[in-house]
Design a protein around this motif. Structure first.
Motif, mmCIF file in Angstrom:
data_model
loop_
_atom_site.group_PDB
_atom_site.id
_atom_site.type_symbol
_atom_site.label_atom_id
_atom_site.label_comp_id
_atom_site.label_asym_id
_atom_site.label_seq_id
_atom_site.Cartn_x
_atom_site.Cartn_y
_atom_site.Cartn_z
ATOM 1 N N SER A 156 0.853 -1.188 0.000
ATOM 2 C CA SER A 156 0.000 0.000 0.000
ATOM 3 C C SER A 156 0.885 1.233 0.000
ATOM 4 O O SER A 156 2.041 1.190 0.441
ATOM 5 C CB SER A 156 -0.937 0.012 1.216
ATOM 6 O OG SER A 156 -0.188 0.026 2.426
ATOM 7 N N CYS A 157 0.357 2.338 -0.482
ATOM 8 C CA CYS A 157 1.147 3.561 -0.567
ATOM 9 C C CYS A 157 1.480 4.083 0.829
ATOM 10 O O CYS A 157 0.637 4.071 1.732
ATOM 11 C CB CYS A 157 0.383 4.621 -1.352
ATOM 12 S SG CYS A 157 0.178 4.206 -3.101
ATOM 13 N N LEU A 262 0.512 1.786 -8.151
ATOM 14 C CA LEU A 262 -0.218 1.576 -6.910
ATOM 15 C C LEU A 262 -0.769 2.918 -6.443
ATOM 16 O O LEU A 262 -0.034 3.906 -6.348
ATOM 17 C CB LEU A 262 0.698 0.983 -5.839
ATOM 18 C CG LEU A 262 1.557 -0.223 -6.258
ATOM 19 C CD1 LEU A 262 2.329 -0.768 -5.057
ATOM 20 C CD2 LEU A 262 0.721 -1.316 -6.893
ATOM 21 N N TYR A 264 -3.094 5.407 -3.742
ATOM 22 C CA TYR A 264 -3.420 5.599 -2.322
ATOM 23 C C TYR A 264 -4.824 5.077 -2.024
ATOM 24 O O TYR A 264 -5.758 5.248 -2.810
ATOM 25 C CB TYR A 264 -3.334 7.087 -1.970
ATOM 26 C CG TYR A 264 -3.767 7.394 -0.562
ATOM 27 C CD1 TYR A 264 -2.990 7.015 0.527
ATOM 28 C CD2 TYR A 264 -4.977 8.045 -0.319
ATOM 29 C CE1 TYR A 264 -3.397 7.291 1.826
ATOM 30 C CE2 TYR A 264 -5.396 8.335 0.969
ATOM 31 C CZ TYR A 264 -4.600 7.946 2.043
ATOM 32 O OH TYR A 264 -5.008 8.219 3.328
ATOM 33 N N ASN A 266 -5.616 1.860 -1.560
ATOM 34 C CA ASN A 266 -5.814 0.489 -2.017
ATOM 35 C C ASN A 266 -4.723 -0.424 -1.467
ATOM 36 O O ASN A 266 -3.629 0.035 -1.114
ATOM 37 C CB ASN A 266 -5.800 0.420 -3.541
ATOM 38 C CG ASN A 266 -6.936 1.203 -4.164
ATOM 39 O OD1 ASN A 266 -8.102 0.938 -3.907
ATOM 40 N ND2 ASN A 266 -6.598 2.182 -4.984
ATOM 41 N N GLU A 267 -5.029 -1.714 -1.421
ATOM 42 C CA GLU A 267 -4.043 -2.720 -1.047
ATOM 43 C C GLU A 267 -3.851 -3.677 -2.213
ATOM 44 O O GLU A 267 -4.809 -3.997 -2.939
ATOM 45 C CB GLU A 267 -4.491 -3.497 0.196
ATOM 46 C CG GLU A 267 -4.494 -2.673 1.468
ATOM 47 C CD GLU A 267 -4.800 -3.508 2.705
ATOM 48 O OE1 GLU A 267 -5.404 -4.607 2.552
ATOM 49 O OE2 GLU A 267 -4.457 -3.076 3.827
ATOM 50 N N TYR A 268 -2.610 -4.134 -2.381
ATOM 51 C CA TYR A 268 -2.241 -5.005 -3.494
ATOM 52 C C TYR A 268 -1.516 -6.213 -2.915
ATOM 53 O O TYR A 268 -0.448 -6.070 -2.316
ATOM 54 C CB TYR A 268 -1.344 -4.242 -4.470
ATOM 55 C CG TYR A 268 -1.965 -2.962 -4.984
ATOM 56 C CD1 TYR A 268 -2.668 -2.948 -6.190
ATOM 57 C CD2 TYR A 268 -1.871 -1.769 -4.263
ATOM 58 C CE1 TYR A 268 -3.246 -1.780 -6.670
ATOM 59 C CE2 TYR A 268 -2.438 -0.602 -4.724
ATOM 60 C CZ TYR A 268 -3.135 -0.608 -5.929
ATOM 61 O OH TYR A 268 -3.709 0.551 -6.394
#
Length: 304
Positions: A156-157, A262, A264, A266-268
């Motif tokens: 995540s950012c 990626l 801000y 959000n999760e990856y």
């Protein structure tokens, strides 16, 4: 029921043990390179050693040819953050590095044990900035024979700014530096596509297997890729057998053929399963293990 998978914390490292046999060691304190080597090659937040079920070491760190290699690790190489190019992999450039921040949880148990930890991809300079946060969720399972553990990375950012993981031939994903005794005479690599060190580089795979012989004997590691990972089946970077005397370096590199931005908020998530073994296993066994991982049984409960 007593815990079968336990944790041992000492001297800046957390070791997962299965029935008192070591599985992997996570180094959360900063590890410095050998004496006489530039201290720029220091880092925290990586796995070394990883062991076979019988206790054979599978990984290596700070090899003379690449002091920035750290067992099992996954910093991103060519990135763009706030208008600047930042390299978190080649730490000698002094543009970026990765650091352990803190543990989120540590768990022992009869079925599984492991930890969650927060790591930061840090932009270096007059003012440091956390560009990318990463949570590692590492879980080892109770069992005998082959040792199984899961490696989950959640990105995540670190600020409200996006970060682009640029199209580049290696970096991120899952990086593996093999035992220093392994070479092109006593080790071998195989992928799900049937590729070896002669032709695996820049191909795509669901799993890779590496096995080699050290002074402790023959052992190896199988890495399974989750089908919902970014850019699956994922590209792989493999050093050819002629390079550096056949030393083993393998990197699952999701951005090897395309960029990944990626944003801000959000999760990856990238998920891998690691299976370590003594001796060797066949391609058929590896494929069966991947199918079990990728397509677990489904259970339906009804009120009837």
């Amino acid at each position: 029921m007593p815990a079968a998978v336990t944790l041992k914390d000492e001297q800046g490292a957390l070791t997962i043990r299965n029935h008192d046999h070591p599985v992997l060691q996570y180094n959360y304190a900063t590890v410095y390179p050998p004496a006489g080597v530039d201290t720029v090659f220091r880092r925290s937040g990586f796995i070394h050693p990883a062991w076979s079920p019988a206790g054979k070491v599978l990984t290596g760190i700070h090899p003379k040819d690449h002091y920035h290699h750290f067992g099992i690790w996954n910093p991103w190489t060519d990135t763009e953050f706030e208008g600047k190019t930042v390299d978190f992999w080649n730490i000698a450039k002094k543009t970026g590095t990765v650091r352990f921040v803190h543990f989120i949880s540590r768990t022992q148990g009869a079925v599984w044990g492991g930890f969650k930890t927060l790591q930061a991809h840090v932009v270096l300079g007059a003012t440091e900035k956390d560009a990318l946060d990463e949570v590692w969720d590492i879980r080892a399972y109770n069992g005998k024979g082959m040792q199984v553990w899961d490696f989950v990375s959640v990105l995540s950012c670190g600020t409200t700014s996006p970060i682009t993981l640029k199209h580049y031939r290696y970096g991120g994903g899952f990086g593996f530096r093999g035992h220093p005794d392994w070479n092109n005479k006593n080790s071998a690599v195989l992928t799900s596509a049937g590729k070896t060190r002669r032709n695996a580089d820049s191909t795509y795979m669901r799993w890779f297997k590496v096995a080699g012989t050290s002074g402790e004997g023959k052992a190896g590691m199988l890495v399974l890729v989750a089908p919902d990972n970014f850019n699956f089946p994922q590209p792989i970077r493999v050093w050819p057998e002629k390079d550096l005397g056949g030393q083993v370096f393998i990197n699952i590199s999701p951005t090897k053929d395309r960029p990944w931005t990626l944003s801000y908020g959000n999760e990856y998530t990238q998920k891998y399963r690691v299976v370590t073994f003594d001796g060797d296993i066949s391609a058929e066994e590896a494929e069966a293990l991947w199918n079990d991982y990728a397509h677990p049984p489904e259970v339906t409960v009804s009120a009837e």
